[in-house]
Design a protein around this motif. Sequence first.
Motif, mmCIF file in Angstrom:
data_model
loop_
_atom_site.group_PDB
_atom_site.id
_atom_site.type_symbol
_atom_site.label_atom_id
_atom_site.label_comp_id
_atom_site.label_asym_id
_atom_site.label_seq_id
_atom_site.Cartn_x
_atom_site.Cartn_y
_atom_site.Cartn_z
ATOM 1 N N MET A 133 34.479 50.497 29.104
ATOM 2 C CA MET A 133 34.527 50.049 27.539
ATOM 3 C C MET A 133 34.930 48.726 27.656
ATOM 4 O O MET A 133 34.452 48.007 26.646
ATOM 5 C CB MET A 133 35.612 51.251 26.830
ATOM 6 C CG MET A 133 35.842 50.700 25.572
ATOM 7 S SD MET A 133 37.023 51.998 24.767
ATOM 8 C CE MET A 133 35.911 53.578 24.286
ATOM 9 N N LEU A 134 35.911 48.508 28.369
ATOM 10 C CA LEU A 134 36.545 46.909 28.358
ATOM 11 C C LEU A 134 35.377 45.921 28.817
ATOM 12 O O LEU A 134 35.022 44.932 28.174
ATOM 13 C CB LEU A 134 37.960 46.898 29.425
ATOM 14 C CG LEU A 134 38.324 45.370 29.484
ATOM 15 C CD1 LEU A 134 38.918 44.956 28.156
ATOM 16 C CD2 LEU A 134 39.404 45.447 30.612
ATOM 17 N N ARG A 135 34.511 46.341 29.707
ATOM 18 C CA ARG A 135 33.477 45.349 30.125
ATOM 19 C C ARG A 135 32.620 45.424 28.967
ATOM 20 O O ARG A 135 32.066 44.025 28.579
ATOM 21 C CB ARG A 135 32.836 45.853 31.349
ATOM 22 C CG ARG A 135 33.550 45.435 32.523
ATOM 23 C CD ARG A 135 32.580 45.843 33.940
ATOM 24 N NE ARG A 135 32.082 47.164 33.836
ATOM 25 C CZ ARG A 135 32.814 47.970 34.241
ATOM 26 N NH1 ARG A 135 34.121 48.048 34.825
ATOM 27 N NH2 ARG A 135 32.178 49.478 34.509
ATOM 28 N N GLU A 136 32.219 46.377 28.255
ATOM 29 C CA GLU A 136 31.137 46.392 27.364
ATOM 30 C C GLU A 136 31.826 45.632 26.222
ATOM 31 O O GLU A 136 31.047 44.685 25.451
ATOM 32 C CB GLU A 136 30.627 47.799 26.918
ATOM 33 C CG GLU A 136 29.654 47.888 25.876
ATOM 34 C CD GLU A 136 28.302 47.218 26.147
ATOM 35 O OE1 GLU A 136 27.871 46.686 25.069
ATOM 36 O OE2 GLU A 136 28.024 46.980 27.332
ATOM 37 N N ALA A 137 33.080 45.756 25.804
ATOM 38 C CA ALA A 137 33.544 45.298 24.639
ATOM 39 C C ALA A 137 33.418 43.813 24.677
ATOM 40 O O ALA A 137 33.394 42.954 23.702
ATOM 41 C CB ALA A 137 34.932 46.009 24.365
ATOM 42 N N LEU A 138 33.909 43.087 25.958
ATOM 43 C CA LEU A 138 34.003 41.465 26.151
ATOM 44 C C LEU A 138 32.815 41.282 26.032
ATOM 45 O O LEU A 138 32.319 40.055 25.741
ATOM 46 C CB LEU A 138 34.666 41.639 27.535
ATOM 47 C CG LEU A 138 36.193 41.868 27.706
ATOM 48 C CD1 LEU A 138 36.731 41.807 29.115
ATOM 49 C CD2 LEU A 138 37.064 40.944 26.682
ATOM 50 N N ARG A 182 48.791 44.537 32.126
ATOM 51 C CA ARG A 182 48.614 43.042 32.964
ATOM 52 C C ARG A 182 47.502 43.158 33.958
ATOM 53 O O ARG A 182 46.689 42.018 33.765
ATOM 54 C CB ARG A 182 50.001 42.814 33.449
ATOM 55 C CG ARG A 182 50.248 41.309 34.271
ATOM 56 C CD ARG A 182 51.439 41.117 34.481
ATOM 57 N NE ARG A 182 52.016 40.422 33.101
ATOM 58 C CZ ARG A 182 53.090 39.699 33.503
ATOM 59 N NH1 ARG A 182 53.769 39.564 34.286
ATOM 60 N NH2 ARG A 182 53.473 39.264 32.428
ATOM 61 N N ASP A 183 47.475 43.932 34.695
ATOM 62 C CA ASP A 183 46.462 43.961 35.645
ATOM 63 C C ASP A 183 45.202 43.775 35.440
ATOM 64 O O ASP A 183 44.149 43.051 35.719
ATOM 65 C CB ASP A 183 46.415 45.071 36.924
ATOM 66 C CG ASP A 183 47.862 45.156 37.481
ATOM 67 O OD1 ASP A 183 48.678 43.802 37.563
ATOM 68 O OD2 ASP A 183 48.304 46.274 38.140
ATOM 69 N N LYS A 184 44.599 44.852 34.477
ATOM 70 C CA LYS A 184 43.411 44.598 33.717
ATOM 71 C C LYS A 184 43.172 43.578 33.037
ATOM 72 O O LYS A 184 42.061 42.893 32.949
ATOM 73 C CB LYS A 184 43.373 45.807 32.891
ATOM 74 C CG LYS A 184 43.231 47.140 33.705
ATOM 75 C CD LYS A 184 42.154 47.319 34.623
ATOM 76 C CE LYS A 184 41.964 48.511 35.448
ATOM 77 N NZ LYS A 184 41.009 48.540 36.493
ATOM 78 N N VAL A 185 44.122 42.742 32.216
ATOM 79 C CA VAL A 185 43.628 41.829 31.661
ATOM 80 C C VAL A 185 43.316 40.610 32.522
ATOM 81 O O VAL A 185 42.595 39.780 32.571
ATOM 82 C CB VAL A 185 44.845 41.354 30.633
ATOM 83 C CG1 VAL A 185 44.738 39.774 30.053
ATOM 84 C CG2 VAL A 185 44.831 42.164 29.491
ATOM 85 N N GLU A 186 44.133 40.545 33.685
ATOM 86 C CA GLU A 186 44.103 39.555 34.783
ATOM 87 C C GLU A 186 42.752 39.702 35.421
ATOM 88 O O GLU A 186 42.131 38.768 35.721
ATOM 89 C CB GLU A 186 45.216 39.488 35.824
ATOM 90 C CG GLU A 186 46.458 39.178 35.019
ATOM 91 C CD GLU A 186 47.924 39.183 36.092
ATOM 92 O OE1 GLU A 186 47.631 39.531 37.232
ATOM 93 O OE2 GLU A 186 48.915 38.683 35.704
ATOM 94 N N GLU A 187 42.433 40.863 35.874
ATOM 95 C CA GLU A 187 40.928 41.142 36.272
ATOM 96 C C GLU A 187 40.060 40.669 35.303
ATOM 97 O O GLU A 187 38.846 40.102 35.877
ATOM 98 C CB GLU A 187 40.725 42.623 36.586
ATOM 99 C CG GLU A 187 41.305 43.232 37.708
ATOM 100 C CD GLU A 187 41.382 44.755 37.940
ATOM 101 O OE1 GLU A 187 40.347 45.216 37.325
ATOM 102 O OE2 GLU A 187 42.077 45.323 38.428
ATOM 103 N N ALA A 188 40.051 40.791 34.018
ATOM 104 C CA ALA A 188 38.986 40.556 32.961
ATOM 105 C C ALA A 188 38.880 39.221 33.129
ATOM 106 O O ALA A 188 37.757 38.599 32.917
ATOM 107 C CB ALA A 188 39.253 41.274 31.704
ATOM 108 N N VAL A 189 40.069 38.438 33.064
ATOM 109 C CA VAL A 189 39.970 37.058 33.028
ATOM 110 C C VAL A 189 39.369 36.140 34.053
ATOM 111 O O VAL A 189 38.556 35.547 33.819
ATOM 112 C CB VAL A 189 41.396 36.425 32.489
ATOM 113 C CG1 VAL A 189 41.453 34.777 32.848
ATOM 114 C CG2 VAL A 189 41.908 36.824 31.145
ATOM 115 N N ALA A 190 39.785 36.889 35.279
ATOM 116 C CA ALA A 190 39.202 36.544 36.423
ATOM 117 C C ALA A 190 37.516 36.613 36.597
ATOM 118 O O ALA A 190 37.048 35.848 37.004
ATOM 119 C CB ALA A 190 39.882 37.012 37.778
ATOM 120 N N ALA A 191 37.190 37.655 36.241
ATOM 121 C CA ALA A 191 35.579 38.050 36.049
ATOM 122 C C ALA A 191 34.963 37.090 35.118
ATOM 123 O O ALA A 191 33.763 37.081 35.368
ATOM 124 C CB ALA A 191 35.568 39.397 35.903
ATOM 125 N N ALA A 192 35.796 36.658 33.894
ATOM 126 C CA ALA A 192 35.121 35.968 32.953
ATOM 127 C C ALA A 192 34.231 34.573 33.289
ATOM 128 O O ALA A 192 34.895 34.079 34.203
ATOM 129 C CB ALA A 192 36.012 35.895 31.601
#
Length: 102
Positions: free
Chosen positions: A65-70, A92-102
Amino acid sequence: GGAGSGAWRIELSSAELPKAAVALREVEEILEEEEERLDGVELVAPELQFARSVGAAVRRQADGMLREALRSLNQPSLTTALQVFFSLGCLRDKVEEAVAAA
Protein backbone atom coordinates in the motif's frame (compact mmCIF):
# COMPACT_ATOMS: atom_id res chain seq x y z
CA GLY A 1 -5.97 -22.91 4.86
CA GLY A 2 -6.79 -23.66 8.43
CA ALA A 3 -5.06 -24.20 11.74
CA GLY A 4 -3.63 -27.50 10.60
CA SER A 5 -2.36 -26.46 7.19
CA GLY A 6 0.04 -23.69 8.27
CA ALA A 7 -0.91 -21.61 5.21
CA TRP A 8 -3.41 -18.80 5.64
CA ARG A 9 -4.57 -16.31 3.04
CA ILE A 10 -5.02 -13.02 4.85
CA GLU A 11 -6.26 -9.97 2.97
CA LEU A 12 -7.60 -6.99 4.87
CA SER A 13 -9.48 -3.96 3.61
CA SER A 14 -7.85 -0.56 3.99
CA ALA A 15 -10.36 0.14 6.80
CA GLU A 16 -9.43 -3.09 8.64
CA LEU A 17 -5.67 -2.78 8.25
CA PRO A 18 -5.03 -0.07 10.89
CA LYS A 19 -7.25 -1.86 13.42
CA ALA A 20 -5.47 -5.13 12.75
CA ALA A 21 -2.11 -3.42 13.23
CA VAL A 22 -3.10 -2.12 16.68
CA ALA A 23 -4.32 -5.56 17.78
CA LEU A 24 -1.30 -7.23 16.23
CA ARG A 25 1.12 -4.98 18.11
CA GLU A 26 -0.59 -5.87 21.38
CA VAL A 27 -0.37 -9.58 20.60
CA GLU A 28 3.29 -9.30 19.53
CA GLU A 29 4.18 -7.47 22.76
CA ILE A 30 2.55 -10.22 24.84
CA LEU A 31 4.28 -12.91 22.79
CA GLU A 32 7.65 -11.21 23.23
CA GLU A 33 7.16 -11.16 27.00
CA GLU A 34 5.90 -14.76 27.20
CA GLU A 35 7.81 -16.39 24.34
CA GLU A 36 10.01 -18.60 26.52
CA ARG A 37 7.07 -19.89 28.53
CA LEU A 38 4.92 -20.52 25.45
CA ASP A 39 7.63 -22.04 23.26
CA GLY A 40 7.12 -25.76 22.92
CA VAL A 41 3.57 -25.78 24.27
CA GLU A 42 1.75 -27.84 21.65
CA LEU A 43 -1.64 -26.34 22.45
CA VAL A 44 -0.59 -22.80 21.47
CA ALA A 45 1.77 -23.65 18.61
CA PRO A 46 -0.87 -23.24 15.87
CA GLU A 47 -1.99 -19.91 17.33
CA LEU A 48 1.58 -18.66 17.54
CA GLN A 49 2.12 -19.60 13.91
CA PHE A 50 -1.15 -17.91 12.97
CA ALA A 51 -0.11 -14.71 14.80
CA ARG A 52 3.21 -14.71 12.92
CA SER A 53 1.38 -15.26 9.62
CA VAL A 54 -1.02 -12.40 10.33
CA GLY A 55 1.92 -10.16 11.25
CA ALA A 56 3.71 -10.95 8.02
CA ALA A 57 0.52 -10.44 5.99
CA VAL A 58 -0.29 -7.07 7.59
CA ARG A 59 3.27 -5.84 7.04
CA ARG A 60 3.33 -7.12 3.45
CA GLN A 61 -0.02 -5.51 2.66
CA ALA A 62 0.98 -2.19 4.25
CA ASP A 63 4.31 -2.26 2.38
CA GLY A 64 2.47 -2.73 -0.90
CA MET A 65 0.00 0.00 0.00
CA LEU A 66 2.83 2.40 0.85
CA ARG A 67 4.69 1.73 -2.41
CA GLU A 68 1.53 2.12 -4.49
CA ALA A 69 0.44 5.26 -2.61
CA LEU A 70 3.81 6.90 -3.20
CA ARG A 71 3.77 5.91 -6.87
CA SER A 72 0.23 7.15 -7.48
CA LEU A 73 0.30 10.01 -4.93
CA ASN A 74 -2.77 8.54 -3.22
CA GLN A 75 -2.98 10.43 0.07
CA PRO A 76 -5.67 8.27 1.78
CA SER A 77 -3.68 5.08 1.10
CA LEU A 78 -0.46 6.76 2.21
CA THR A 79 -2.14 7.83 5.45
CA THR A 80 -3.44 4.31 6.08
CA ALA A 81 -0.06 2.69 5.43
CA LEU A 82 1.74 5.17 7.69
CA GLN A 83 -0.87 4.63 10.40
CA VAL A 84 -0.27 0.87 10.21
CA PHE A 85 3.49 1.28 10.55
CA PHE A 86 3.03 3.72 13.43
CA SER A 87 0.81 1.20 15.24
CA LEU A 88 3.36 -1.55 14.65
CA GLY A 89 6.12 0.63 16.06
CA CYS A 90 8.19 0.77 12.88
CA LEU A 91 7.13 4.07 11.28
CA ARG A 92 10.58 5.67 11.34
CA ASP A 93 12.21 2.65 9.66
CA LYS A 94 9.55 2.51 6.94
CA VAL A 95 9.76 6.23 6.21
CA GLU A 96 13.56 6.02 5.99
CA GLU A 97 13.26 3.01 3.64
CA ALA A 98 10.74 4.86 1.44
CA VAL A 99 12.91 8.00 1.27
CA ALA A 100 15.99 5.95 0.43
CA ALA A 101 14.12 4.12 -2.33
CA ALA A 102 12.73 7.33 -3.87
